[in-house]
Design a protein around this motif. Sequence first.
Motif, PDB file in Angstrom:
ATOM      1  N   LEU A  59       0.827  -1.208   0.000  1.00 24.74           N
ATOM      2  CA  LEU A  59       0.000   0.000   0.000  1.00 24.74           C
ATOM      3  C   LEU A  59       0.859   1.255   0.000  1.00 24.74           C
ATOM      4  O   LEU A  59       0.544   2.239  -0.678  1.00 24.74           O
ATOM      5  N   PHE A  60       1.950   1.235   0.752  1.00 20.31           N
ATOM      6  CA  PHE A  60       2.833   2.395   0.804  1.00 20.31           C
ATOM      7  C   PHE A  60       3.495   2.633  -0.552  1.00 20.31           C
ATOM      8  O   PHE A  60       3.708   3.775  -0.956  1.00 20.31           O
ATOM      9  N   LYS A  61       3.793   1.556  -1.275  1.00 15.92           N
ATOM     10  CA  LYS A  61       4.324   1.705  -2.636  1.00 15.92           C
ATOM     11  C   LYS A  61       3.292   2.382  -3.524  1.00 15.92           C
ATOM     12  O   LYS A  61       3.617   3.256  -4.323  1.00 15.92           O
ATOM     13  N   LEU A  62       2.028   1.986  -3.398  1.00 17.83           N
ATOM     14  CA  LEU A  62       0.978   2.590  -4.212  1.00 17.83           C
ATOM     15  C   LEU A  62       0.779   4.060  -3.869  1.00 17.83           C
ATOM     16  O   LEU A  62       0.496   4.878  -4.737  1.00 17.83           O
ATOM     17  N   VAL A  63       0.943   4.395  -2.593  1.00 17.94           N
ATOM     18  CA  VAL A  63       0.756   5.779  -2.160  1.00 17.94           C
ATOM     19  C   VAL A  63       1.931   6.652  -2.584  1.00 17.94           C
ATOM     20  O   VAL A  63       1.755   7.745  -3.109  1.00 17.94           O
ATOM     21  N   GLY A  67       9.031   2.274  -6.252  1.00 21.67           N
ATOM     22  CA  GLY A  67       8.934   0.857  -6.578  1.00 21.67           C
ATOM     23  C   GLY A  67       9.755  -0.058  -5.686  1.00 21.67           C
ATOM     24  O   GLY A  67       9.519  -1.265  -5.656  1.00 21.67           O
ATOM     25  N   ALA A  68      10.721   0.463  -4.957  1.00 17.16           N
ATOM     26  CA  ALA A  68      11.591  -0.379  -4.134  1.00 17.16           C
ATOM     27  C   ALA A  68      10.827  -1.061  -3.002  1.00 17.16           C
ATOM     28  O   ALA A  68      11.263  -2.115  -2.521  1.00 17.16           O
ATOM     29  N   TYR A  71       9.986  -4.744  -3.601  1.00 16.34           N
ATOM     30  CA  TYR A  71      11.064  -5.703  -3.376  1.00 16.34           C
ATOM     31  C   TYR A  71      11.253  -5.983  -1.883  1.00 16.34           C
ATOM     32  O   TYR A  71      11.522  -7.115  -1.489  1.00 16.34           O
ATOM     33  N   VAL A  72      11.097  -4.966  -1.078  1.00 17.55           N
ATOM     34  CA  VAL A  72      11.175  -5.153   0.372  1.00 17.55           C
ATOM     35  C   VAL A  72      10.020  -6.036   0.842  1.00 17.55           C
ATOM     36  O   VAL A  72      10.206  -6.923   1.682  1.00 17.55           O
ATOM     37  N   ALA A  73       8.833  -5.828   0.289  1.00 18.73           N
ATOM     38  CA  ALA A  73       7.668  -6.635   0.666  1.00 18.73           C
ATOM     39  C   ALA A  73       7.867  -8.096   0.269  1.00 18.73           C
ATOM     40  O   ALA A  73       7.540  -9.005   1.047  1.00 18.73           O
TER      41      ALA A  73
END
Length: 101
Positions: A59-63, A67-68, A71-73
């Motif tokens: 969700l934080f990537k979408l917000v 894009g990194a 990969y962490v997720a």
Amino acid sequence: MIIETVASGFYGIALQIAMACVIVAILAAAYRLFVGPTLADRVIALDMVSVLLVVFLVLFKLVSGIGAYIYVAIGLALISFLATVAFARFIERDRGADLHE
């Protein structure tokens, strides 16, 4: 707004509501992790916290649009799966020792 978002309008509002719900769920699972009466409850709560953290990172990537975080997720999901399997084997061995005594 709470977080400076890339998305705007209804999509941005929906993402922020989803993030707030995930944060509340993480806090509830963390409570069970610390208070859980049995080891099995704590292991399941730890797995739940890790899954919710993966969801939060996506969700934080979408917000944020960075894009990194995907990969962490993915890395966190792989590590948390292995940790859950290891804890399950530990509980199985612990219960097996109790049965033989």
